[in-house]
Design an enzyme around this catalytic site. Structure first.
Site: not given
Ligand code: ADP
Length: 309
Positions: A254, A248
């Site tokens: 980030d 995933d």
């Protein structure tokens, strides 16, 4: 060795509500879904958590609402030891992302800015002291334009700018980025703002050169499993990805940025910081979700592929 500088992250704090569905509903249709968990998210909070988990001294500047969701949004930041003195509570809802994930892997996302919409120039200036002493200030595109545009006059260290999602900004603010961290899609949109009317080059390396020619001091272009390109006054380099079996990739970008900030705050060169970030981003792609997938100091990071250029 001198202690690493403070990293101040100015950005969004969200709660992600995730629904798994067999397929996306058509307009007017009701479907049964699974999931329904509330998880802490928002690009700002994700990057702050990633940096703190990798040992950075991190302060968050942002806002949450007066609802019960605020504690969910702050939970990951608290657990990672991020400083919250720059986080304000404002009347109304906390930022919310409603995500539906279909069986074919395709997502739809509705983002409600909520309290993030109050992070304007006045709130940013209220954290002046924190911003002035930070070695690295990190920002993204999930707070109002005025909040971002207030930063350059306050930042004494480096401004790590991740314009995601891209919005219209004063070109001088884009040029204050050092580094600008973008994926290929964002790179094209930023270039269109800095050099309107010119066609974006097709090759990523040329895109990075074009951003530098348009006045950006340093650029990091992330390309998922293909690694990244970094460029500053010392020239351009390709940093390999760390090969992993991705489960995933939500929030991997980030994680990359949080780790990049830690490296730069510790005095690493941009290529060295990007090598670490590439390994942290790959680690994050091997776990579900965003913040829960970020490596701590005890986690072994996957090695980079060979072939740096
Ligand atoms: P964004 O999600 O912002 O478009 P990217 O997809 O470029 O960002 O991912 C950011 C970084 O995360 C990459 O530069 C890389 O380090 C890491 N990453 C993402 N996906 C993978 C993957 N499948 N394998 C290895 N690393 C990955």
């Amino acid at each position: 060795m001198s202690p690493a500088g403070v990293i101040a992250v100015v950005g969004s704090i969200n709660v992600d509500l995730i629904a798994q569905v067999a397929r996306h509903p058509k307009p007017g249709e009701t479907l049964h879904g699974r999931g329904g968990r509330m998880l802490p998210g928002g690009k700002g909070a994700n990057q702050a958590v990633a940096a703190a988990r990798r040992g950075g001294t991190v302060e968050m500047i942002g806002a949450v609402g007066t609802d019960a969701q605020a504690e969910v949004g702050l939970s990951g930041l608290r657990a990672a030891g991020v400083g919250l003195t720059g986080v304000r509570e404002v009347e109304g809802p906390t930022g919310l992302a409603v995500v539906t994930v279909a069986e074919d892997g395709e997502n739809t996302i509705v983002v409600i800015a909520g309290a993030n919409g109050s992070v304007d120039a006045a709130q940013v200036r209220a954290s002046r002291e924190l911003l002035e002493r930070a070695a690295i200030v990190v920002c993204q595109g999930e707070i109002p334009r005025a909040g971002i545009e207030a930063l350059p006059e306050l930042v004494r260290g480096r401004l790590l700018h991740n314009p995601a999602p891209v919005m219209e900004l004063d070109p001088a603010v884009l040029r204050a980025s050092d580094p600008l961290v973008v994926n290929e899609h964002e790179a094209a949109l930023v270039l269109a703002q800095l050099a309107p009317g010119t066609d974006a080059p097709e090759q990523p390396a040329q895109m990075v050169d074009a951003l530098r020619d348009a006045g950006i001091t340093s650029v990091v272009l992330t390309m998922g499993a293909r690694g990244s390109l970094v460029a500053d006054a010392d020239g351009q380099r390709r940093i390999p990805a760390a090969p992993v079996t991705a489960v995933d990739t939500t929030g991997a970008g980030d994680a990359f940025i949080g780790a990049l900030a830690v490296g730069l705050a510790g005095g690493d060169s941009l290529p060295d910081a990007a090598r670490l970030a590439s390994r942290v981003g790959a680690f994050a792609a091997t776990g579900q979700g965003a913040q829960p997938s970020y490596p701590g100091p005890e986690d072994a990071l996957p090695p980079l592929a060979r072939g740096e250029a």
